[in-house]
Design a protein around this motif. Structure first.
Motif, PDB file in Angstrom:
ATOM      1  N   UNK A 914      -3.011  -1.084  14.241  1.00 17.01           N
ATOM      2  CA  UNK A 914      -4.387  -1.552  14.416  1.00 17.01           C
ATOM      3  C   UNK A 914      -4.808  -1.345  15.886  1.00 17.01           C
ATOM      4  N   UNK A 915      -6.107  -1.179  16.208  1.00 13.88           N
ATOM      5  CA  UNK A 915      -7.227  -1.175  15.255  1.00 13.88           C
ATOM      6  C   UNK A 915      -7.598   0.217  14.772  1.00 13.88           C
ATOM      7  N   UNK A 916      -6.872   1.247  15.258  1.00 14.86           N
ATOM      8  CA  UNK A 916      -7.283   2.609  14.932  1.00 14.86           C
ATOM      9  C   UNK A 916      -7.130   2.960  13.464  1.00 14.86           C
ATOM     10  N   UNK A 920      -8.793  -0.826   4.817  1.00 13.48           N
ATOM     11  CA  UNK A 920     -10.009  -0.733   3.996  1.00 13.48           C
ATOM     12  C   UNK A 920     -10.535   0.691   3.988  1.00 13.48           C
ATOM     13  N   UNK A 921     -10.580   1.339   5.187  1.00 14.20           N
ATOM     14  CA  UNK A 921     -11.075   2.729   5.265  1.00 14.20           C
ATOM     15  C   UNK A 921     -10.150   3.675   4.513  1.00 14.20           C
ATOM     16  N   UNK A 930     -11.125   9.777  -6.088  1.00 16.59           N
ATOM     17  CA  UNK A 930     -10.901   9.591  -7.531  1.00 16.59           C
ATOM     18  C   UNK A 930     -12.160   9.053  -8.226  1.00 16.59           C
ATOM     19  N   UNK A 931     -13.320   9.163  -7.533  1.00 19.29           N
ATOM     20  CA  UNK A 931     -14.610   8.694  -8.079  1.00 19.29           C
ATOM     21  C   UNK A 931     -14.567   7.195  -8.399  1.00 19.29           C
ATOM     22  N   UNK A 932     -13.902   6.458  -7.524  1.00 21.77           N
ATOM     23  CA  UNK A 932     -13.799   5.016  -7.725  1.00 21.77           C
ATOM     24  C   UNK A 932     -14.287   4.240  -6.524  1.00 21.77           C
ATOM     25  N   UNK A 933     -13.934   2.964  -6.473  1.00 17.41           N
ATOM     26  CA  UNK A 933     -14.367   2.081  -5.390  1.00 17.41           C
ATOM     27  C   UNK A 933     -13.170   1.317  -4.841  1.00 17.41           C
ATOM     28  N   UNK A 934     -13.317   0.841  -3.586  1.00 21.37           N
ATOM     29  CA  UNK A 934     -12.248   0.059  -2.970  1.00 21.37           C
ATOM     30  C   UNK A 934     -12.845  -0.874  -1.927  1.00 21.37           C
ATOM     31  N   UNK A 935     -12.030  -1.824  -1.486  1.00 23.31           N
ATOM     32  CA  UNK A 935     -12.482  -2.754  -0.459  1.00 23.31           C
ATOM     33  C   UNK A 935     -11.323  -3.583   0.029  1.00 23.31           C
ATOM     34  N   UNK A 936     -11.526  -4.265   1.155  1.00 19.20           N
ATOM     35  CA  UNK A 936     -10.472  -5.112   1.696  1.00 19.20           C
ATOM     36  C   UNK A 936     -10.663  -5.356   3.171  1.00 19.20           C
ATOM     37  N   UNK A 937      -9.568  -5.643   3.847  1.00 25.78           N
ATOM     38  CA  UNK A 937      -9.599  -5.939   5.282  1.00 25.78           C
ATOM     39  C   UNK A 937      -8.903  -4.810   6.042  1.00 25.78           C
TER      40      UNK A 937
END
Length: 965
Positions: A914-916, A920-921, A930-937
């Motif tokens: 971190x932080x580089x 999440x990215x 994969x034509x999907x979605x994601x999220x997080x910290x």
């Protein structure tokens, strides 16, 4: 061994007995009696409609391991079934053809985890061809042909069994899901089935093309269901841990085959009844005609009456009586349909239907001996209901005739009159339509539906409820002053208490005649109101109970003297300033001075009386158990239930609820006399222990005392009111407590701190609530036992957890004793915690194993990117966490392809990156590929995508990580 056809045709009784003996003696089945046709603890069913209903707990796995039901392995019986109303509704088809019935007998044999396809097919073939001696060339068997969309292959195992038994290949036919795959419901046990069909024509022909085509010549006689799958909530099928066999063969169709007939009604199950009908009516003898050949529908009438009287006998014996809701309402329609065919088509005198009961008992009594014990009761109930309906039928016919004569040509029949017939006389809508159709007239359906909608809103008590009527039933101050100033006397409503208890426990309500004093509409008084208008009718006297004291108002109708065929429905009744206002829809002009006869809806009144007396019992019981400081805060009594609000210092416990119910039960068992008398208010107030709510009481006031005469209660030193229920009450009550039969508290909650509300039901509703509670208790017990077993499979434990969740919802929403609901909810809450903990523990164990393998594979590399099998995102995330815990300098991204085509993604970035480098990215870049979605910290993230892009996603994952490190 009964032989098919010929001079010595076997009787239906012999055929039934041979079936039962065959499985009992030759194949070791346990013979069970038929269950009653009233479903036990299954609110989704109106009637028992299949032989398997009583065995549902076994199929569902909810049966208590220590119960008698759980001990069964092989079972045979002949089950009484009714299909009328609900999903399986044959009512309107009965009579039109020769094979539909509302009541029928289902012959069945079952295996619960014992034998399966080979033995079931072999036994069926042996019975039909060797014992019953049905020619083999007339029999065709079907099997499940598979369903690629569900991933189900054809049931070749079943097909091969039939071929090995010697059935020609041309007589073994595959059929799709809709014909040969049986399901209990949207979820639950299911499986392929095999059906045996019989060709009535024969003669060496091949009738394979007619199987399952609706031909009367080739009919299904036996269905063998192989329960081997479970339909999950998601819709997928999983194999059952235990296979079951459930077979059903309609006795009526089998007898038709073995007696060499073409119609069920030509067998000895029906011919004695048809002969009895002929003796009792003026119609020609039954000839078996259908369709256009049946001139005047005489033959149809014979079939309707013969079928319906069997249903009436069986249902009444099993405790279902013609009534006003649920199964009782369906039975009422069956009885009225039979009565109409008797009187109108067969031109039979009243009483024909009841006169057939001994014949029905003679035909069915040996198989179902409970019928023989209830002959007189069945006849009495049928006669009472027939007399009431014939009276309504005649009056309704006159009303329709008279209305039609007054109508303008080419106009619709007025909706108000039809609503009056429907609401007040209980006329079925299809009957009204049929009578009008015979005259070439149609009903104003839009206006009728509007009236029905208004009525539904009023009953629902929504924001609009009663608004149209409120201006007609609540006298404004000016109208009240005018009535009083004009010396219009207050309504004498003492006739509402004029009823007695007859010899057979029936309440008899005295008739009441009255004079219209004034009419009230749109906040003003009128001496005349026109047809079609809703108004309030003020009478000099009434036997209608006006809504007060927490008790719902009566409903019913009034007629003008000398004009029996004009009904004015009374929709609600209110008391205002001593005047009782009856809310009425005027079907004709109504005037002050008209003489009217009043008819209270007796069933509704009696239900309110029962629930009001039960409210007094409950009030006494609550004080007895919770202490003298328990004070009533409010109550509401309807025909369906009672509600009671009271002060309480603490939450009412499970034990206290049980004790309250027991006190009420004891009072019901004692069958105490309910004493009622009017006394001066000042005298009443002096009674020690008197129960009263904070409201203005009339003087004199009515005292209701259970078990102790009012004069005894009023003596100076009497402590009677301390030991029993003594209340000030204007409501209508039972005359003896025994008529309450039972009381179950189905809800208890705190409205606000210090005030609790209970809801209770009585009589049959209470019994149904207890049965539902017992069934759910068995289901919870079954889940508890399974939870104690050592389960190592995550999907199995997840399914058990899901089952606990579903059971929790059912327990929360089912009408059942509240004490039992609380007990079950406590157990289920603990089970849910246990299941969730077990799932987490199993997931952690599985994650640790996979993490060890990956650590060994990648040997502390800075980045781990891989695909692994994982049943859920939760497990995948745990594997990632384990890897990063054991190798703190490593960043990890794992993908897991699922059978559905979805790919799960979970990742975690080492804190040293971190932080580089952001998790999440990283997840977004991979899942976008994969034509999907994601999220997080920045540290942990998760997502999902499509399997088509998985290879590209792995490349992207590596390139992204390399660019950041």
């Amino acid at each position: 061994s009964p032989r098919r056809g010929g001079a010595a045709c076997p009787s239906a009784g012999q055929i039934r007995a041979v079936f039962l003996r065959f499985f009992e003696e030759r194949h070791g089945h346990r013979r069970l009696p038929s269950a009653p046709v009233r479903p036990r603890g299954d609110p989704r069913l109106l009637f028992v409609n299949a032989g398997m209903n009583q065995f549902k707990p076994i199929f569902l796995g909810t049966v208590h391991p220590r119960s008698e039901l759980a001990q069964h392995r092989r079972v045979v019986n002949s089950q009484k079934c009714v299909r009328a109303g609900g999903k399986h509704n044959d009512l309107e088809d009965v009579g039109r053809d020769t094979y539909h019935h509302t009541f029928f007998e289902m012959l069945g044999n079952w295996s619960f985890g014992d034998y399966f396809k080979e033995e079931a097919c072999s036994m069926a073939w042996e019975l039909l061809t060797e014992v019953y001696e049905i020619p083999r060339d007339r029999l065709y068997v079907t099997y499940f042909g598979g369903d690629p969309s569900l991933g189900l292959s054809a049931d070749e195992e079943c097909r091969d069994v039939w071929l090995r038994l010697g059935v020609p290949a041309s007589h073994v036919l595959p059929f799709p899901l809709k014909d040969n795959f049986w399901e209990m419901g949207d979820t639950g046990p299911c499986g392929p089935c095999t059906e045996i069909h019989y060709d009535h024509v024969g003669g060496g022909r091949n009738a394979a093309a007619l199987v399952n085509q609706g031909s009367p010549d080739v009919v299904e006689i036996w269905n063998l269901v192989f329960m081997q799958y479970n339909r999950e909530v998601e819709g997928n099928l999983l194999p059952l841990p235990q296979h079951h066999v459930d077979t059903g063969m309609g006795l009526e169709r089998l007898v038709t085959v073995l007696q060499n007939k073409r119609s069920n009604y030509d067998t000895d199950l029906f011919t004695p009844i048809l002969d009895a009908i002929h003796k009792g009516c003026r119609a020609p003898r039954y000839q078996g005609l259908i369709g256009n050949a049946d001139v005047g529908r005489v033959n149809m009438a014979y079939r309707v009456v013969a079928d319906h009287v069997r249903t009436l006998c069986v249902c009444i014996t099993d405790g279902i009586y013609p009534g006003f809701s649920g199964a009782e309402l369906v039975l009422r329609r069956i009885l009225r349909r039979a009565v109409r065919f008797c009187s109108e088509v067969l031109q039979a005198p009243p009483g024909l239907l009841a006169s057939l009961v001994p014949t029905v008992v003679e035909v069915l009594g040996d198989a179902y001996p409970e019928l023989t014990r209830n002959v007189n009761q069945i006849k009495d109930i049928i006669n009472e209901n027939e007399a009431a309906f014939l009276s309504s039928l005649e009056r309704g016919r006159r009303i329709i005739e008279r209305t039609v004569q007054q109508m303008e040509p080419s106009t619709n029949f007025p909706a108000e009159v039809a609503w009056s017939l429907y609401g007040s006389l209980g006329f079925p809508l299809d009957l009204i339509d049929l009578m009008l159709e015979e005259k070439g007239i149609s009903l104003d359906s839009a206006a009728f539906n509007e009236l029905a909608l208004e009525d539904a809103k009023r009953k629902a008590g929504g924001p609009q409820a009663g608004q149209p009527g409120s201006t007609n039933t609540h006298l404004d101050v000016h109208s009240l002053a005018w009535l009083q100033g004009s010396k219009v006397p207050a309504t004498d409503d003492s006739p509402k208490y004029a009823y007695t208890l007859g010899q057979h426990g029936h309440y008899e309500f005295s008739p009441c005649q009255a004079t219209v004093l004034m009419l009230y509409r749109d906040q003003s008084l009128h001496k005349e109101v026109g047809a079609g208008q809703r108004c309030g009718v003020i009478l000099d006297r009434t036997n209608f109970y006006a809504q007060q004291g927490g008790q719902d108002s009566d409903q019913g109708y009034m007629i003008r003297l000398g004009q029996q065929d004009v009904l004015f429905p009374v929709e609600s009744v209110h008391l205002c300033g001593g005047y009782v206002i009856h809310e009425v829809t005027a079907v004709e002009t109504l005037r002050a001075g008209d003489q009217v006869q009043l008819f209270v809806d007796e069933a509704r009144r009696l239900a309110c009386m029962t629930n009001h007396t039960a409210t007094h019992l409950l009030n006494f019981a609550l004080r007895h158990i919770l202490g003298d400081s328990t004070e009533q805060r409010g109550s509401h009594v309807t025909a369906e239930r009672l509600r009671f609000d009271f002060d309480t210092k603490d939450h009412v416990t499970v034990e206290q609820l049980q004790q309250v119910e027991q006190v009420v039960q004891d009072l019901i068992q004692k069958n105490e006399v309910v004493h009622m008398a009017e006394v001066p208010l000042t005298l009443a107030r002096k009674v020690q222990g008197l129960r009263a709510v904070d409201e203005g009481y009339p003087d004199p006031v009515r005292i209701v005392s259970l078990g102790v005469p009012v004069e005894n209660v009023l003596t100076c030193d009497s402590k009677a009111a301390m030991q029993t229920s003594v209340e000030l009450c204007c409501g209508t009550h039972l005359l003896q407590t025994g008529s309450v039969e039972d009381l179950a508290i189905i809800s208890e909650r705190q409205l606000v701190k210090g005030i609790s509300r209970v809801i209770a039901v009585t009589g049959g509703r209470a019994k149904e609530a207890r049965e539902a509670g017992q069934c759910l208790a068995m289901e919870v017990d079954s889940v508890s036992l399974r939870m104690k077993q050592r389960i190592t499979s995550i999907p199995e434990m997840q399914n058990l957890s899901k089952e606990v969740g579903q059971l929790t919802k059912v327990v929360a929403s089912t009408a059942m004793p509240q004490w039992q609901r609380r007990e079950l909810q406590t157990i289920l809450k603990a089970l849910q915690r246990t299941a969730n903990t077990a799932v987490k523990k199993l997931e952690l164990q599985q994650a640790e194993k996979v993490a060890q393998i990956l650590l060994a594979k990648y040997c502390n590399q800075p980045v781990i990117i891989d695909t692994i099998p994982a049943d859920s995102l939760s497990i995948l995330m745990k594997v990632v966490n384990q890897l990063c815990d054991k190798s703190p300098g490593t960043s990890v991204l794992l993908l897991s392809p699922q059978a559905s085509g979805e790919v799960l993604c979970a990742c975690q970035v080492s804190k040293s990156c971190l932080p580089g480098f952001s998790a999440a990215d990283w997840a977004v870049a991979v899942c976008t590929q994969m034509e999907g979605k994601a999220g997080g910290s920045p540290i942990v993230a998760k997502g999902s995508g499509n399997a088509k892009g998985m290879q590209g996603a792995l490349t992207t994952a590596l390139e992204f990580a390399q660019s950041k490190l």
